[in-house]
Design a protein around this motif. Structure first.
Motif, PDB file in Angstrom:
ATOM      1  N   ASP A 123     -19.947  -2.481 -14.064  1.00 57.62           N
ATOM      2  CA  ASP A 123     -19.216  -1.380 -13.904  1.00 57.62           C
ATOM      3  C   ASP A 123     -19.143  -0.871 -11.958  1.00 57.62           C
ATOM      4  O   ASP A 123     -18.771   0.553 -11.779  1.00 57.62           O
ATOM      5  N   ARG A 176       6.625   9.828  -3.839  1.00 53.48           N
ATOM      6  CA  ARG A 176       6.649   8.146  -4.014  1.00 53.48           C
ATOM      7  C   ARG A 176       7.396   8.691  -5.358  1.00 53.48           C
ATOM      8  O   ARG A 176       8.370   7.832  -5.615  1.00 53.48           O
ATOM      9  N   ARG A 231      -2.509   9.493  -4.080  1.00 54.74           N
ATOM     10  CA  ARG A 231      -1.103   9.159  -2.783  1.00 54.74           C
ATOM     11  C   ARG A 231       0.159   8.341  -4.041  1.00 54.74           C
ATOM     12  O   ARG A 231       1.229   8.453  -3.394  1.00 54.74           O
ATOM     13  N   HIS A 232      -0.182   7.762  -5.236  1.00 58.50           N
ATOM     14  CA  HIS A 232       0.973   6.773  -5.974  1.00 58.50           C
ATOM     15  C   HIS A 232       1.808   7.779  -6.600  1.00 58.50           C
ATOM     16  O   HIS A 232       3.168   7.381  -6.314  1.00 58.50           O
ATOM     17  N   GLY A 244      -9.297   1.856  -5.524  1.00 59.34           N
ATOM     18  CA  GLY A 244      -9.789   2.605  -4.610  1.00 59.34           C
ATOM     19  C   GLY A 244     -11.391   2.619  -4.179  1.00 59.34           C
ATOM     20  O   GLY A 244     -12.087   2.414  -3.391  1.00 59.34           O
ATOM     21  N   GLU A 245     -11.867   2.844  -5.733  1.00 61.53           N
ATOM     22  CA  GLU A 245     -13.051   3.159  -6.022  1.00 61.53           C
ATOM     23  C   GLU A 245     -13.772   1.667  -6.551  1.00 61.53           C
ATOM     24  O   GLU A 245     -15.311   1.855  -5.837  1.00 61.53           O
ATOM     25  N   LEU A 295     -14.185   4.550 -17.650  1.00 59.68           N
ATOM     26  CA  LEU A 295     -13.272   4.331 -18.893  1.00 59.68           C
ATOM     27  C   LEU A 295     -14.340   4.424 -20.176  1.00 59.68           C
ATOM     28  O   LEU A 295     -14.166   4.352 -21.318  1.00 59.68           O
ATOM     29  N   GLU A 338      -7.671   8.798  -7.481  1.00 64.11           N
ATOM     30  CA  GLU A 338      -7.138   7.266  -7.228  1.00 64.11           C
ATOM     31  C   GLU A 338      -6.064   7.173  -7.463  1.00 64.11           C
ATOM     32  O   GLU A 338      -5.850   7.395  -8.953  1.00 64.11           O
ATOM     33  N   SER A 339      -5.436   6.688  -6.444  1.00 60.79           N
ATOM     34  CA  SER A 339      -4.142   6.039  -7.340  1.00 60.79           C
ATOM     35  C   SER A 339      -4.502   4.610  -7.839  1.00 60.79           C
ATOM     36  O   SER A 339      -5.688   4.369  -7.748  1.00 60.79           O
ATOM     37  N   LEU A 381     -14.763  -3.155 -12.854  1.00 58.05           N
ATOM     38  CA  LEU A 381     -13.480  -1.942 -13.895  1.00 58.05           C
ATOM     39  C   LEU A 381     -13.682   0.159 -13.339  1.00 58.05           C
ATOM     40  O   LEU A 381     -13.639   0.864 -14.090  1.00 58.05           O
ATOM     41  N   LEU A 382     -12.552  -0.191 -12.215  1.00 56.20           N
ATOM     42  CA  LEU A 382     -12.689   1.146 -11.556  1.00 56.20           C
ATOM     43  C   LEU A 382     -11.713   1.056 -11.215  1.00 56.20           C
ATOM     44  O   LEU A 382     -10.308   0.069 -10.497  1.00 56.20           O
ATOM     45  N   PRO A 383     -10.788   2.347 -10.810  1.00 57.78           N
ATOM     46  CA  PRO A 383      -9.789   2.309 -10.191  1.00 57.78           C
ATOM     47  C   PRO A 383      -9.642   1.581  -9.036  1.00 57.78           C
ATOM     48  O   PRO A 383     -11.136   1.597  -8.031  1.00 57.78           O
ATOM     49  N   GLY A 410      -0.385  -6.436  -7.720  1.00 58.79           N
ATOM     50  CA  GLY A 410       0.436  -5.569  -8.832  1.00 58.79           C
ATOM     51  C   GLY A 410      -0.089  -4.758  -8.831  1.00 58.79           C
ATOM     52  O   GLY A 410       0.265  -3.705  -8.352  1.00 58.79           O
ATOM     53  N   TYR A 411      -0.169  -4.162 -10.137  1.00 57.39           N
ATOM     54  CA  TYR A 411      -0.435  -3.016 -11.074  1.00 57.39           C
ATOM     55  C   TYR A 411      -2.189  -2.621 -10.143  1.00 57.39           C
ATOM     56  O   TYR A 411      -3.196  -2.402 -11.727  1.00 57.39           O
ATOM     57  N   PHE A 412      -2.512  -2.553  -9.248  1.00 57.40           N
ATOM     58  CA  PHE A 412      -4.222  -1.983  -8.995  1.00 57.40           C
ATOM     59  C   PHE A 412      -5.402  -3.130  -9.615  1.00 57.40           C
ATOM     60  O   PHE A 412      -6.207  -2.722 -10.162  1.00 57.40           O
ATOM     61  N   PHE A 441      -3.306   3.735 -14.694  1.00 54.15           N
ATOM     62  CA  PHE A 441      -3.283   1.713 -14.995  1.00 54.15           C
ATOM     63  C   PHE A 441      -4.000   1.721 -15.806  1.00 54.15           C
ATOM     64  O   PHE A 441      -3.876   0.942 -16.406  1.00 54.15           O
ATOM     65  N   LEU A 442      -5.545   1.804 -14.364  1.00 51.61           N
ATOM     66  CA  LEU A 442      -6.239   1.329 -15.403  1.00 51.61           C
ATOM     67  C   LEU A 442      -7.575   1.604 -16.738  1.00 51.61           C
ATOM     68  O   LEU A 442      -7.408   1.001 -17.943  1.00 51.61           O
ATOM     69  N   ALA A 482      -5.036   5.782 -11.379  1.00 49.36           N
ATOM     70  CA  ALA A 482      -6.468   5.100 -12.256  1.00 49.36           C
ATOM     71  C   ALA A 482      -5.928   4.823 -13.889  1.00 49.36           C
ATOM     72  O   ALA A 482      -6.254   4.616 -14.063  1.00 49.36           O
ATOM     73  N   MET A 496       8.532  -9.365 -13.804  1.00 46.72           N
ATOM     74  CA  MET A 496       7.017  -8.630 -13.881  1.00 46.72           C
ATOM     75  C   MET A 496       7.027  -8.169 -15.269  1.00 46.72           C
ATOM     76  O   MET A 496       7.976  -7.477 -15.827  1.00 46.72           O
ATOM     77  N   ALA A 509       0.835  -0.800   0.165  1.00 44.28           N
ATOM     78  CA  ALA A 509       0.340  -0.376   0.237  1.00 44.28           C
ATOM     79  C   ALA A 509       0.989   1.478  -0.214  1.00 44.28           C
ATOM     80  O   ALA A 509       0.757   2.170  -1.080  1.00 44.28           O
ATOM     81  N   LEU A 558       2.233   1.653  -3.700  1.00 43.04           N
ATOM     82  CA  LEU A 558       0.809   2.370  -4.022  1.00 43.04           C
ATOM     83  C   LEU A 558       0.359   3.278  -4.297  1.00 43.04           C
ATOM     84  O   LEU A 558      -0.384   3.601  -5.103  1.00 43.04           O
ATOM     85  N   GLY A 559       0.796   3.895  -2.876  1.00 41.11           N
ATOM     86  CA  GLY A 559       0.377   4.823  -2.773  1.00 41.11           C
ATOM     87  C   GLY A 559      -1.789   4.224  -2.053  1.00 41.11           C
ATOM     88  O   GLY A 559      -2.149   5.522  -2.431  1.00 41.11           O
ATOM     89  N   LEU A 560      -2.450   3.968  -2.299  1.00 38.78           N
ATOM     90  CA  LEU A 560      -3.198   3.036  -1.775  1.00 38.78           C
ATOM     91  C   LEU A 560      -3.388   3.691  -0.153  1.00 38.78           C
ATOM     92  O   LEU A 560      -2.480   2.784   0.697  1.00 38.78           O
ATOM     93  N   PRO A 561      -4.657   4.079   0.242  1.00 37.59           N
ATOM     94  CA  PRO A 561      -4.200   4.469   1.839  1.00 37.59           C
ATOM     95  C   PRO A 561      -4.839   3.030   2.258  1.00 37.59           C
ATOM     96  O   PRO A 561      -5.893   1.697   1.936  1.00 37.59           O
TER      97      PRO A 561
END
Lengths: 426, 317
Positions: free
Chosen positions: A313, B181, B142-143, A320-321, B98, B118-119, A316-318, A270-272, B123-124, B121, B1, A198, A201-204
């Motif tokens: 729906d 970071r 914060r990423h 944290g959302e 999206l 959002e951290s 498929l979001l960031p 991994g990558y979010f 990447f998505l 986003a 990776m 966390a 990745l900067g995740l709370p």
């Protein structure tokens, strides 16, 4: 229907049975293992050569989406997913819309699920009205209507006093409370385990203390109130140590984990990857190892699917959302088999975590193969390899951390009450 | 990776984070930026690198400076530029992230510059765009804020030559900082032997030392002998509450003053990603002092963003 299941490897975790034998089903119950009962007339034969015959899986937590998901016919899709996964009894989580907090809702759910004739559904009552956390539901009435226990799901209780009162009241009726140990304020805003991943990745973060502080409160209130508590989805090493100590002290405390947490850790984000967005969050590798260990020493009584269908729906979001949760009913068995294989756990012991273990917690006579027990059975091919393909899952939930993974073990037949409710030819 | 930022030729196809980028790529960006700086000094501001390319700046979160410098960089590269303030438009109407991206792709987008609260986003978005469409992270939660970190690297290299013998201190709210970071990853990748983070425990993320930094809670100890001091912005909403008792107390213990800066090397430079809270994380005497290179950072930021976007447009399919 009299069914003869021929030449399978019969495993009964409860009694440690593991042998190649015939199994006979009559009048919805297991009539015999070994030789046919006197006068048994075979009406259907299932050739189980090369297959394993086990008690049907008992799942302590699945979300069926009803009440609330009627327009999507969710009950049917999720119960089809259950029997396709070999699950014959499951506890339905109460965090539906509306919450399962009234006897009439419970009765309706039972009627509908019985009419479908797939897996047995054991409703969990909402611990508080509307799961809003402040007023207790009518435990006694809901129990009479068929609720097997009461859970607050992931919703918070208003304060410690509500928790205390709920324990005292439940203890009056000998009802077990199911609690997700999480201090809501310590977890506030968090979306991932508060640790190295966390941070990177900067995740709370949701710190491990959010769980352990809650467990310590629950344990102290249990000592005072005499209540019996089952902790849902424990995720931390320290939490498990506290539970083991409380059990050694003699408290009526049990716990489960989700299959996701048996295999995965925060590093798998991994990558979010929002498929890894789960509640509780995936913890550290050290926590995951502690979970695997606690399954062996008996601290954890059961592995559940924690089946939670989430739509595109909401997923498929960031990260944290995205809504937390993963589909689980159809992957539970192969993932338990994978754990057993990787960690060299004897198969009867591994399968106990999804059969006799949870059945004992619920006081069911399912989850075993004794003569006279209900003929809830799962017959699977332990060698069949398949790839988890979300679109091919029967559940309406298509999101799983295990998508694309090759798993071994495929359910071929599922029987509920002696009736064949699922079959798939190789 | 698997690295979503590079193609199979090892070329940059998205800029999402400084983490996972090889030093070769970071140096390539800095070298290319130096070319634009030199050209600018020679009076040659306009370039054709992005001529005919359509770039969308998608700011799901407010920003003035970053957005402006991206726009300037894009126009200097002759791109067709469209900036969208998304809070005011589609997501308010219920369109998903999206959906927005796919609609703009249908309008012929070649590149998205994205800022999002959002951290992860970007990447998505990068995962769902068509091949050949590039995504630049202009700050996610914060990423990461990779272009800010790269312009900081440019600034450090400009004033200090290289990274091999430097000690760099990052001061303040590391916990909430995407800039910190990205700086940490860039510095460690470029061979900086000592990166320090300095702040109270409430503003440092758990296990931050695992990122390869030394942790200090005492500013005066942490500043001893450093070559570069980077002060981070402290957001207003974090100045009073459970993280910190007051902006004043923070300034007293973690604010950069002239006296505290004297503990660093005499030729130390002072940086800040902006916008500054004067009198909170940095005193005016330091921000406007001789050691401050804060305005140079802004100038170099345009060249660095030009370099990134030009490189992205060159990547092979």
């Amino acid at each position: 229907m009299n069914i003869h299941i021929q030449n399978g490897r019969v495993i009964d975790p409860k009694y440690g049975l593991d042998t190649v034998a015939d199994l006979y089903v009559q009048a919805g119950r297991i009539a015999a293992i070994g030789s046919a009962p006197v006068g048994f007339v075979v009406e259907q034969t299932i050739d189980a050569v090369g297959l394993t015959v086990m008690p049907g899986i008992v799942d302590l937590a699945a979300r069926l989406g009803e009440p609330g998901g009627e327009h999507k016919n969710k009950l049917q899709s999720e119960l089809k997913a259950a029997v396709a996964g070999g699950v014959t009894s499951l506890c339905a989580m109460p965090d539906t819309k509306p919450a399962l907090d009234q006897a009439s809702l419970v009765q309706m759910l039972r009627q509908k699920t019985e009419a479908l004739g797939l897996a047995h559904v054991l409703p969990l009552g909402a611990l508080t009205r509307g799961l809003e956390g402040s007023e207790l539901s009518e435990f006694a009435k809901l129990s009479a209507a068929g609720c097997v226990a009461f859970s607050q799901a992931d919703a918070p209780l208003a304060d410690t006093r509500v928790l205390y009162r709920a324990m005292q009241y439940a203890a009056t009726y000998g009802i077990t409370l199911r609690l997700r140990p999480q201090d809501v304020r310590l977890a506030a805003g968090g979306v991932a385990h508060d640790g190295q991943v966390a941070t990177r990745l900067g995740l709370p973060g949701i710190p491990a203390v959010a769980e352990t502080v809650a467990i310590s409160t629950i344990v102290l209130l249990m000592k005072d109130s005499g209540a019996a508590v089952h902790l849902e989805r424990v995720s931390t090493r320290e939490g498990l140590e506290m539970i083991a100590a409380a059990r050694a002290y003699g408290l009526k405390l049990s716990c489960d984990v989700s299959i996701n947490h048996v295999h995965l850790a925060d590093i798998d984000i991994g990558y979010f990857d929002s498929n890894m967005r789960l509640s509780p969050p995936l913890r550290s590798i050290s926590d995951r190892d502690a979970i695997q260990h606690a399954l062996l020493d008996g601290t954890i009584a059961a592995i559940c699917s924690d089946h939670t269908p989430v739509g595109n729906d909401d997923k498929l979001l960031p990260f944290g959302e995205a809504a937390p949760g993963a589909t689980g009913l159809e992957v539970l068995l192969p993932l338990v088999l994978a754990w057993a294989e990787q960690k060299h756990v004897p198969l009867p012991q591994a399968l106990a975590t999804i059969t006799s273990g949870p059945a004992a917690l619920l006081g069911l006579d399912a989850g075993q193969l004794a003569e006279g027990a209900p003929a809830d059975l799962c017959v699977f091919d332990p060698h069949a390899e398949w790839t988890v393909t979300p679109a091919a899952l029967k559940s309406s939930g298509k999101h799983t951390p295990f998508a694309g993974m090759a798993l071994r073990g495929k359910v071929r037949y599922t029987l509920v009450g002696g009736k064949l409710v699922y079959s798939e030819q190789a | 990776m698997y690295n979503p930022q590079l193609n199979r030729h090892g070329e940059l196809i998205h800029l999402l984070s400084t983490e996972g980028l090889p030093a070769r790529i970071l140096r390539q960006i800095l070298d290319k930026a130096a070319g634009y700086v030199a050209a600018g000094e020679a009076g040659e501001k306009k370039h054709a690198d992005l001529a005919g390319k359509t770039v969308f700046n998608l700011f799901f979160e407010n920003s003035t400076r970053t957005r402006t410098t991206f726009e300037i960089a894009q126009k200097r590269l002759s791109a067709d530029v469209h900036s969208l303030n998304i809070q005011a438009s589609s997501t308010a109407k219920g369109e998903t992230l999206l959906d927005t991206i796919h609609n703009l792709e249908a309008m012929g987008a070649d590149m998205f510059v994205v800022r999002h609260a959002e951290s992860g986003a970007p990447f998505l978005i990068a995962k769902h765009v068509k091949p050949g469409v590039a995504v630049v992270n202009a700050g996610d939660g914060r990423h990461a804020h990779p272009t800010q970190a790269l312009l900081d690297m440019y600034t450090i290299r400009h004033f200090k030559g290289d990274f091999q013998n430097l000690t760099v201190a990052i001061v303040g709210d590391i916990l909430h900082s995407r800039v910190a970071r990205s700086q940490i990853h860039a510095l460690t990748t470029l061979g900086c032997p000592e990166v320090r983070v300095i702040g109270p425990k409430t503003l440092l993320p758990r296990d931050v030392e695992q990122l390869g930094v030394r942790v200090f809670h005492d500013l005066q100890q942490g500043l001893q002998g450093v070559d570069v001091v980077i002060a981070l912005r402290l957001q207003n909403e974090r100045m009073n509450g459970a993280l910190l008792p007051s902006a004043n107390e923070f300034n007293q213990f973690y604010g950069l003053s002239r006296e505290k800066l004297a503990l660093a090397k005499p030729d130390a430079i002072v940086m800040h990603p902006g916008p500054m809270n004067r009198g909170v994380e940095i005193d005016s005497a330091v921000a406007d002092g001789q050691q401050s290179v804060i305005l140079d950072q802004v100038t170099f930021g345009i060249a660095v963003r030009m370099a990134v976007m030009s490189m992205l447009s060159e990547a092979r399919a």
